[in-house]
Enzyme design. Structure first.
Site, PDB file in Angstrom:
ATOM      1  N   GLY A  95       1.344  -2.060  30.058  1.00  0.00           N
ATOM      2  CA  GLY A  95       0.798  -3.108  30.918  1.00  0.00           C
ATOM      3  C   GLY A  95       1.093  -2.894  32.392  1.00  0.00           C
ATOM      4  O   GLY A  95       1.073  -1.765  32.899  1.00  0.00           O
ATOM      5  N   GLY A 146       8.504  -9.172  30.501  1.00  0.00           N
ATOM      6  CA  GLY A 146       8.192 -10.579  30.249  1.00  0.00           C
ATOM      7  C   GLY A 146       7.424 -10.732  28.959  1.00  0.00           C
ATOM      8  O   GLY A 146       6.748  -9.807  28.500  1.00  0.00           O
ATOM      9  N   TYR A 156       6.909 -20.590  29.795  1.00  0.00           N
ATOM     10  CA  TYR A 156       6.608 -19.452  30.691  1.00  0.00           C
ATOM     11  C   TYR A 156       6.534 -19.913  32.152  1.00  0.00           C
ATOM     12  O   TYR A 156       7.088 -19.271  33.046  1.00  0.00           O
ATOM     13  CB  TYR A 156       5.275 -18.853  30.235  1.00  0.00           C
ATOM     14  CG  TYR A 156       4.837 -17.585  30.910  1.00  0.00           C
ATOM     15  CD1 TYR A 156       5.192 -16.341  30.395  1.00  0.00           C
ATOM     16  CD2 TYR A 156       4.018 -17.607  32.032  1.00  0.00           C
ATOM     17  CE1 TYR A 156       4.747 -15.163  30.991  1.00  0.00           C
ATOM     18  CE2 TYR A 156       3.568 -16.441  32.625  1.00  0.00           C
ATOM     19  CZ  TYR A 156       3.936 -15.221  32.103  1.00  0.00           C
ATOM     20  OH  TYR A 156       3.483 -14.062  32.693  1.00  0.00           O
TER      21      TYR A 156
END
Ligand code: CAA
Length: 241
Positions: A13, A84, A147
């Site tokens: 990512g 994350g 989050y």
């Protein structure tokens, strides 16, 4: 002298794009990852960037992992806190486990990763800490109370630490990506993405991981020495703060 950069969550990512961009900019780069051995080994083989496995939610693991990186590459000059996770759920359905996992990785992970490198950066009189927060830490997002809380916390952490590091030439900044075309974002239900999220992005598309990586390369550079405690938004115009 070649500067050393460590990117957490750096094999997939946005993190992978950051690691590759820092290497292209001349840094000796290490990429941390937590789980996916197969993808990490493939990333290492493709890019020549060494990978190191540990979980950023464990302080002891971070101390040991960072010691291993420093033994291999030298003291860390640039730390990119990118690792994350999401555990999205409407709050009435969210479990304590979903809350705790996200806070431990996305917020406490910044303490765990930064604390072991901080004194060295201060002592050497140079350092760059770059925290990958999120648009959803700035504006809040339904389905992401965990989050959004963690990512907002990352911005507070950035601003406090920037003030501590400034006199030692250690800068601390945050980047708030919007919706970037990664596996994490592609996991959002298609209907929600097409009907709810994409129409909110004025640029009319998801971002590219490289568009975030270029912000990191700039913040890591000597050219960015007067920038600390700041937040760069890279979100296609979806939110201004
Ligand atoms: N924006 C706007 N509306 C949203 C939304 C979003 N991001 N997410 C959910 N909604 C809306 C849905 O459209 C739905 O409304 P309607 O029924 O009126 O269409 C309502 O909220 C409830 O959603 P669901 O029917 O999907 O409810 P659920 O309980 O089955 O699932 C959910 C809830 C898990 C939150 C799911 O909707 C979801 O995954 N949403 C995406 C949440 C999101 O944006 N996550 C960001 C992931 S990417 C990321 O985090 C990276 C980053 O930093 C940007």
């Amino acid at each position: 002298m070649t500067r050393v950069a460590l990117v957490s969550g750096g094999t997939r990512g946005i993190g992978a794009a950051i690691a590759v961009a820092l290497k292209a900019a001349g840094y000796a780069v290490a990429a941390n990852y937590a789980g996916n051995d197969e993808r990490a080994k493939a990333f290492e083989a493709e890019t020549g960037i060494p990978v190191f496995k540990w979980d950023v939610s464990s302080y002891e693991a971070c101390v040991a992992g960072i010691a291993a990186v420093e033994a291999a590459l030298g003291p860390i000059d640039v730390l990119v806190n990118n690792a994350g996770i999401t555990r999205d759920a409407m709050f009435h359905k969210m479990t304590p486990g979903q809350w705790n996992e996200v806070i431990s990785t996305n917020l406490t992970g910044l303490f765990n990763m930064t604390h072991p490198v901080w004194s060295g950066m201060r002592d050497r009189g140079f350092g760059r800490v770059i925290n990958i927060s999120s648009i959803n830490g700035q504006k809040g997002q339904m389905g992401q109370a965990n989050y959004s809380a963690a990512k907002a916390g990352d911005i507070g952490f950035t601003r406090a630490l920037a003030q501590e590091g400034a006199a030692k030439n250690v800068t601390v900044n945050a980047i708030c990506p919007g919706y970037i075309g990664t596996e994490m974002v592609r996991a959002v239900p298609e209907r929600v993405m097409n009907e709810r999220i994409l129409p909110q992005i004025p640029v009319g598309r998801l971002g590219e991981p490289e568009e975030v990586a270029r912000c990191v390369v700039f913040l890591a550079s000597d050219d960015a020495g007067f920038i600390t405690g700041s937040t760069i938004s890279a979100n296609g115009g979806q939110y201004f703060s």
